[in-house]
Motif scaffolding. Structure first.
Motif, short mmCIF file in Angstrom:
data_model
loop_
_atom_site.label_atom_id
_atom_site.label_comp_id
_atom_site.label_asym_id
_atom_site.label_seq_id
_atom_site.Cartn_x
_atom_site.Cartn_y
_atom_site.Cartn_z
N GLN A 124 3.08 7.86 -5.83
CA GLN A 124 2.20 7.87 -4.66
C GLN A 124 2.82 7.03 -3.55
OE1 GLN A 124 -1.68 6.54 -5.93
NE2 GLN A 124 -2.20 8.52 -6.83
N HIS A 161 1.91 4.34 -0.28
CA HIS A 161 0.89 3.43 0.23
C HIS A 161 1.46 2.65 1.42
CE1 HIS A 161 -1.36 4.07 -3.54
NE2 HIS A 161 -0.17 3.99 -4.11
N SER A 208 1.29 -0.60 4.21
CA SER A 208 0.83 -1.99 4.32
C SER A 208 1.37 -2.58 5.61
CB SER A 208 1.29 -2.81 3.11
OG SER A 208 2.70 -2.84 3.04
N PRO A 243 0.95 -3.83 -4.72
CA PRO A 243 0.70 -2.39 -4.89
C PRO A 243 -0.62 -2.18 -5.60
CG PRO A 243 2.33 -3.17 -6.48
CD PRO A 243 2.05 -4.31 -5.55
N PRO A 244 -1.15 -0.96 -5.60
CA PRO A 244 -2.39 -0.69 -6.31
C PRO A 244 -2.30 -1.11 -7.78
CG PRO A 244 -1.75 1.18 -4.97
CD PRO A 244 -0.61 0.23 -4.94
N ALA A 245 -3.45 -1.31 -8.39
CA ALA A 245 -3.48 -1.73 -9.80
C ALA A 245 -2.73 -0.73 -10.67
CB ALA A 245 -4.94 -1.85 -10.26
N GLN A 246 -2.00 -1.26 -11.63
CA GLN A 246 -1.25 -0.45 -12.60
C GLN A 246 -0.18 0.40 -11.92
OE1 GLN A 246 -1.97 -1.09 -15.84
NE2 GLN A 246 -3.44 -2.52 -14.97
N ALA A 247 0.37 -0.08 -10.80
CA ALA A 247 1.45 0.65 -10.11
C ALA A 247 2.62 -0.29 -9.85
CB ALA A 247 0.95 1.25 -8.80
N SER A 270 5.24 2.08 0.98
CA SER A 270 5.77 1.83 -0.36
C SER A 270 5.60 3.07 -1.23
CB SER A 270 5.03 0.66 -1.02
OG SER A 270 5.23 -0.53 -0.29
N THR A 274 5.30 4.16 -4.88
CA THR A 274 4.98 3.51 -6.14
C THR A 274 4.90 4.53 -7.27
OG1 THR A 274 2.57 3.72 -5.92
CG2 THR A 274 3.63 1.81 -4.87
N SER A 334 3.25 4.94 -11.42
CA SER A 334 2.32 4.35 -12.37
C SER A 334 3.07 3.53 -13.41
CB SER A 334 1.50 5.45 -13.02
OG SER A 334 1.75 5.60 -14.37
#
Length: 302
Positions: free
Chosen positions: A81, A83, A85, A115-119, A153, A155, A157
């Protein structure tokens, strides 16, 4: 030498190369092995994937004449994915122009954005700079009190990275890093002018297609949940033939935008019942075109 693993839904590639004095990459060896343990971008049969990795690596070792213990791995599909910032840093002393250290501080602040959780963040691309709120292309040597930077970014998983690392490890290969496959493909396929003008890169795989949009820098990443295996499946169902026969028919006779001179050409195949059957090339390509059109409609919506 640099080793890269491309773990796809239909086959696994192992590439060994090195960079010459002129900066060009020279391929030393290639290994390819069929893979039946991945659906879309997820592993569904770990032992089969491990065996495929082992076979591809062994073939590349024989071709390159060296032993492979580590590699970079490509990653793609729904696990990837993008993202955005933003970060801002104060510029000490407005009498002095912005220098490399100020830019490095701004980029370092952007990298701190979680980064997002679990990424896991794999790549970061600068989208824009601004000095005191005014957009600029390059902030170096400009005067101001505040430097802002927006980054994108790419990312993946954490679960996908761990699973691929485990599969490669079981095959005797240590994964030293991950690359987003569409980003790597763009580096090889797109020149500077194409990126600056704006371009989309569609990497069509067996299980899914990956889309990367550039306008100067990378602007967007997306996965299209259809690929070559879906075309094979369509042919198998519509024509009542085995998936193996459908794949062969697609590769040997399939196409899109049939030429008038080829439309009435007959194509012969065997059904699952063992009977010989003949259709026109135009009819065969119509089945393929329907799925390709669906894929391109997804691209258009992105």
């Amino acid at each position: 030498p640099v080793v890269v693993l491309d773990i796809g839904a239909s086959k696994i590639h192992c590439l060994v190369g090195e960079t010459g004095p002129d900066g060009d990459c020279r391929i030393l060896g290639v290994g390819i092995s069929p893979c039946r343990g991945i659906r879309r971008s997820g592993i569904i049969d770990m032992p089969r994937v491990v065996e495929s990795i082992r076979n591809a690596v062994a073939e590349a070792e024989r071709a390159a004449g060296l032993r492979i213990t580590g590699a970079y791995a490509g990653i793609a599909g729904q696990d990837v994915q993008a993202h955005c910032s933003r970060s801002a840093v104060a510029i000490s002393g407005s009498s002095e122009p912005i220098d490399e250290r100020d830019v490095e501080r701004a980029l370092a602040a952007a990298e701190q954005a979680a980064p997002p959780a679990q990424a896991v963040a794999l790549h970061r691309f600068v989208q824009s700079y601004a000095v005191d709120g005014e957009p600029v292309e390059n902030p170096l040597w400009l005067h101001g009190h505040k430097l802002e930077v927006e980054t994108l970014s790419a990312t993946a998983s954490e679960h996908a990275c761990t699973t691929l690392r485990r599969a490669a490890g079981e095959a005797g290969v240590d994964i030293v890093g991950f690359l987003v496959e569409s980003v790597a493909t763009a580096s090889a396929m797109l020149n500077t002018d194409e990126r600056e003008m704006g371009v989309g890169l569609l990497d069509m795989g067996a299980g899914s297609c990956d889309l990367a949009l550039y306008h100067g820098s990378l602007r967007h990443l997306a996965e299209i949940p259809f690929g070559g295996q879906d075309i094979t499946r369509d042919l198998s169902i519509v024509l009542n033939i085995s998936p193996r026969e459908a794949e062969q028919l697609k590769c040997e006779h399939g196409g899109v935008c049939t030429e008038d001179t080829e439309a009435d050409e007959a194509v012969t195949f065997r059904t699952t019942a063992g009977r010989s059957h003949t259709i026109l090339r135009e009819q065969l390509n119509a089945i393929i075109e329907a799925r390709q059109q669906e894929i391109l409609e997804f691209v258009g919506r992105e």
